[in-house]
Write a protein that holds these residues in place. Structure first.
Motif, PDB file in Angstrom:
ATOM      1  N   UNK A   1      13.584  13.743  -0.765  1.00 17.73           N
ATOM      2  CA  UNK A   1      13.794  14.098   0.637  1.00 17.73           C
ATOM      3  C   UNK A   1      13.296  12.997   1.563  1.00 17.73           C
ATOM      4  N   UNK A   2      12.137  12.383   1.216  1.00 24.61           N
ATOM      5  CA  UNK A   2      11.612  11.299   2.054  1.00 24.61           C
ATOM      6  C   UNK A   2      12.576  10.123   2.091  1.00 24.61           C
ATOM      7  N   UNK A   3      13.103   9.740   0.927  1.00 20.96           N
ATOM      8  CA  UNK A   3      14.033   8.609   0.858  1.00 20.96           C
ATOM      9  C   UNK A   3      15.293   8.902   1.668  1.00 20.96           C
TER      10      UNK A   3
ATOM     11  N   UNK B   1      16.490   6.696   4.936  1.00 15.69           N
ATOM     12  CA  UNK B   1      17.805   6.051   4.973  1.00 15.69           C
ATOM     13  C   UNK B   1      18.628   6.505   6.180  1.00 15.69           C
ATOM     14  N   UNK B   2      18.563   7.804   6.496  1.00 14.48           N
ATOM     15  CA  UNK B   2      19.286   8.315   7.659  1.00 14.48           C
ATOM     16  C   UNK B   2      18.768   7.677   8.946  1.00 14.48           C
ATOM     17  N   UNK B   3      17.452   7.520   9.028  1.00 10.21           N
ATOM     18  CA  UNK B   3      16.871   6.943  10.235  1.00 10.21           C
ATOM     19  C   UNK B   3      17.248   5.474  10.382  1.00 10.21           C
TER      20      UNK B   3
ATOM     21  N   UNK C   1       0.804  -1.225   0.000  1.00  7.87           N
ATOM     22  CA  UNK C   1       0.000   0.000   0.000  1.00  7.87           C
ATOM     23  C   UNK C   1       0.833   1.271   0.000  1.00  7.87           C
ATOM     24  N   UNK C   2       2.145   1.164   0.290  1.00  6.53           N
ATOM     25  CA  UNK C   2       3.017   2.340   0.345  1.00  6.53           C
ATOM     26  C   UNK C   2       4.203   2.165  -0.600  1.00  6.53           C
ATOM     27  N   UNK C   3       4.545   3.244  -1.316  1.00  7.60           N
ATOM     28  CA  UNK C   3       5.734   3.204  -2.174  1.00  7.60           C
ATOM     29  C   UNK C   3       6.998   2.971  -1.349  1.00  7.60           C
ATOM     30  N   UNK C   4       7.067   3.601  -0.156  1.00  9.42           N
ATOM     31  CA  UNK C   4       8.251   3.439   0.693  1.00  9.42           C
ATOM     32  C   UNK C   4       8.409   1.996   1.127  1.00  9.42           C
TER      33      UNK C   4
END
Length: 812
Positions: free
Chosen positions: A373-375, A379-381, A86-89
């Motif tokens: 920015x989301x990606x 990745x940082x998290x 359901x999510x691209x991420x």
């Protein structure tokens, strides 16, 4: 006699797969041990298991084993596994997580000297470049990872030829799709896919929060109506439909509406789905904290002032106490994920925490931030390089945030299922304890937090129910299906009814949709709407009109167009320019030269065009907080009644026993427990009653203009209060002739009586049960809610398509 030795769940796998698994894990988790035998037998399977219990590997490992060690098929039939997220991420996350088992199994197989095929993986989402889309059509990958919308687009293009060989469909986080029109849209897409596949695919559904399982299993499997159509035009048959009388008499419409959505259409035979209930209560360590002594003294506890973050809190507010405590928690943990219930609050909180810390310690994450920015933030998290992230539901589902050791929830989560998903992002491993801290924003919110915490420990997620007969979705899919093939009406009807949400669709209502799509409108007022299909009633066939395919592709899906403005970097090159998006109303209130905050960064407005806002970076400058006026789902009735029962029980306990219960069963600290009890005492003293599961409180008061306002207080949630308020407005108009104004929320609704001298009769606010439906139907057409939903449904039905695909469509 000795007992039989337990069956090894790994026995059916190749030796290299077994050896890799044994080296990577101690033993199979419960969903794996219970799920693999059913999957190996080829049965469609629904798996319920807690977050972090290896559900995705449960579904994928058998597929990987088969893809790697079975003979390679011919090139055109290579795509065999379809994963729907359901999510691209989440789609990107799953692709990344498959690399380890693929590489590990391949390495061991090579060492054993066993031949294997390295499966190729392809991702197809709205973010996929055109070059990769074209490559998949030329060279199909073994595994396709996609979203519901992208699957619809694939099925409505020549790329569908690559999908004919699919034999396994995995639907992840299925609970997020079942109760929505997006899920109904996917269900019909799955039937379209099944119709073109060489053989019926095995379906596997995964979720940590789903109930009842029978309902979700029906959604996953669909109905057993046979496989009448294989995508060839010669399937159209003649003489299958006749037109009987006028389909648009008012009495007939009312009868159809009355029965279409209320009565089952005989026995429906659903495809068999094996349910693997590996659910167990997730180990949670929750704390509900109140960082002030007395919440009653906070006069603006629910008010978040806008403006520069650097100004700080200038009025008494709970935020001046929450911010330092949040900063303390962030610095005491490696990586903290903070969930809020709105995008505006995400931006506000990130800015305030960074200002207090004196450094960029926190970032924000939500759907209005651009993908690059989301990606970068995700990745940082995951790498543990970001100390804290403030997110909305955009990070709620399934994404593996392995480095997170604390989850913070600001105000009560929207539902028990949402709370479990959010807190489950921390300790996202099998048998790990998820640690969470909840901060209520005001005293009423404190009661909701307490009720949700107990329900989360009990695993009492709300029941989900898929929508029945969503005709706007049916219309859109019919246009898409007709644009690819000519259909016999009987075959088209059977294919649509194969999807569980449409299993009880009546033939007359289905033909009403065909009437609408083919231009047979009930009035000349609709003459400007363009027909999308041609329905030959004599031959019994449906075919697309010119341009139908283009409209179906440009307007596909169910996510409504909110009229949002894209935010772009002035002078940046293509692909790197998008910063995010802003609400239409906020843009109207903004001027060139002003600064605002988006993604915890400041931007200066350089230019506003008809469909975009051009900005330049303004680092370090204070900016106003953006806002978005989106839909927020009302509190579920089950949660509302749980809140009501809690208030009812607490008032009947001695104070020490009530505090003991709140701290022991509901995870409140002592200060929070005392605040909650004092809140109930204050309400009891003011109104002599408290709204609970069995009590509704009605209050009358004059406002500052002298008009009467009647408040109905109830914990049942906005989904109950909205239609209740509509019924009340209709009843008041019928009995008194007065037009009243209403406002509803999760804790009740308010009715304003203009120009009335006598106190309103409270009985007007409690209509009889048998008249409620008629009152709501009468009032609904005059509401702003109906106007907005009608516009959305008309767009989904392809009657009001976007004039310029890819461009912003004004909301009004």
């Amino acid at each position: 006699m000795g007992s039989k030795p337990p069956i090894d769940p790994l026995a059916g796998f190749h030796a290299a797969t077994r050896r890799w698994f044994a080296g990577a894990f101690d033993e199979p988790t419960r969903p794996q041990a219970l799920g693999w035998p059913a999957i190996a037998r080829g049965e469609s399977t629904l798996i319920l298991a807690p977050t972090g219990s290896g559900k995705t590997l449960t579904a994928f490992l058998w597929c990987l084993d088969r893809l790697m060690f079975a003979p390679a098929p011919e090139k055109r039939a290579r795509c065999r596994v379809l994963y729907i997220s359901p999510l691209k991420a989440l789609a990107v996350d799953v692709e990344r997580n498959l690399r380890a088992p693929l590489a590990g199994i391949a390495q061991i197989a090579a060492a054993l000297g066993d031949a294997f095929v390295a499966p190729a993986i392809s991702i197809r989402t709205g973010d996929t470049p055109q070059s990769e889309r074209a490559r998949f059509q030329r060279e199909p990958a073994d595994i396709l990872i996609t979203t519901p919308e992208s699957l619809y687009l694939l099925l409505t293009s020549n790329a569908r030829e690559a999908l004919r060989s699919i034999d396994t469909i995995i639907v992840d986080e299925i609970h997020a799709l079942v109760p929505t029109k997006r899920g109904a849209h996917l269900a019909i897409s799955l039937e379209r896919l099944e119709a073109i596949c060489d053989r019926a695919p095995q379906r596997i559904g995964l979720s940590a929060t789903q109930r009842p399982l029978d309902e979700v299993a029906r959604f996953l499997g669909g109905t057993d109506v046979g496989r009448p159509f294989q995508g060839r035009r010669e399937s159209a048959r003649r003489g299958t439909a006749t037109l009987k009388g006028s389909p648009y008499t008012e009495a007939k419409i009312e009868r159809e509406i009355e029965h279409e959505f209320a009565a089952p259409r005989g026995a429906v035979r659903y495809r068999p789905v094996t349910i693997v209930d590996a659910g167990q209560k997730k180990s949670l360590k929750l704390t509900i904290e109140v960082p002030v002594e007395d919440m009653a003294r906070l006069t603006t506890a629910d008010d978040i002032p806008s403006g520069p973050a650097s100004v700080g809190d200038t009025r008494p507010s709970i935020w001046s106490a929450i911010h330092p405590r949040l900063l303390e928690l962030i610095r005491a943990h490696r990586s903290t994920l903070i969930f809020v219930n709105s995008r505006r609050l995400a931006e506000r909180l990130a800015g305030a925490l960074n200002e207090l810390a004196g450094e960029t310690l926190v970032r924000s994450h939500h759907g209005s931030i651009a993908r690059p920015q989301r990606v970068e933030i995700e990745d940082l998290l995951k790498a543990g390089a970001l100390r804290a992230l403030v997110a909305t539901s955009s990070l709620e589902l399934g994404i593996d945030m392995g480095a997170i050791d604390l989850v913070v929830q600001i105000e009560a989560p929207p539902s028990v299922a949402s709370g479990l998903q959010r807190i489950g992002r921390g300790g996202h491993q099998a048998n790990a304890i998820s640690e969470g801290v909840v901060f209520p924003k005001f005293r009423g919110d404190l009661v909701a937090c307490a009720a949700v915490a107990k329900a989360m420990h009990d695993g009492a997620v709300e029941a989900t129910r898929y929508p029945r007969n969503p005709l706007d979705i049916v219309a859109q899919q019919i246009v898409a299906m007709a644009s690819m093939d000519g259909w016999a009406v009987d075959d088209l009807f059977a294919a649509i009814r194969g999807a569980a949400p449409c299993a009880e669709l009546s033939r007359s209502v289905f033909e009403g949709v065909l009437d609408m799509l083919s231009g047979r409108y009930p009035s000349d007022e609709f003459a400007e709407l363009r027909p999308r299909v041609t329905w030959d009633r004599v031959a019994g066939t449906v075919s697309a009109r010119e341009g139908a395919k283009r409209v179906a592709i440009a307007n596909g899906g169910t996510i409504p167009d909110r009229g949002l403005y894209g935010v772009f970097l002035l002078g940046a090159g293509p692909g790197a320019a998008r910063v995010g998006e802003l609400d239409e109303e906020m843009v109207f209130e903004s001027r060139v030269g002003e600064t605002f905050v988006l993604g915890a960064s400041s931007w200066r407005i350089e230019e506003i065009t008809h469909d975009r806002v051009l900005v330049s970076p303004a680092p370090g400058e204070p900016g106003k907080m953006p806002f978005w006026k989106g839909d927020r789902a009302g509190r579920p009735l089950e949660l509302g009644l749980a809140i009501g029962r809690l208030m009812h029980d607490l008032l009947r306990l001695p104070a020490p026993a009530a505090i003991d219960r709140l701290t022991r069963e509901h995870d409140l600290d002592a200060r929070a427990a005392e605040n909650l009890l004092q809140y109930l005492r204050d309400q009891l003293a003011a109104a002599r009653a408290v709204p609970d599961a069995t009590t509704i409180v009605v209050e009358r008061v004059r406002d500052e203009l002298g008009d009467w306002r009647v408040c109905v207080l109830s914990p049942r949630g906005g989904r109950i209060h909205a239609p209740w308020a509509m019924a009340v407005a209709a009843k008041i108009r019928e009995e008194t002739g007065a037009d009243v104004e209403t406002l509803w929320g999760d804790d009740g609704f308010v009715v304003r009586f203009p120009d009335v001298d006598e106190p309103p009769d409270p009985r007007l606010l409690v209509p009889e049960p048998d008249e409620v439906q008629a009152l709501v139907v009468r009032q609904l057409g005059a509401t702003a809610l109906f106007a907005a939903k009608f516009r959305e449904n008309a767009a989904r039905s392809l009657l009001l398509p976007k004039r310029r695909p890819g461009m912003r469509a004004p909301l009004w």
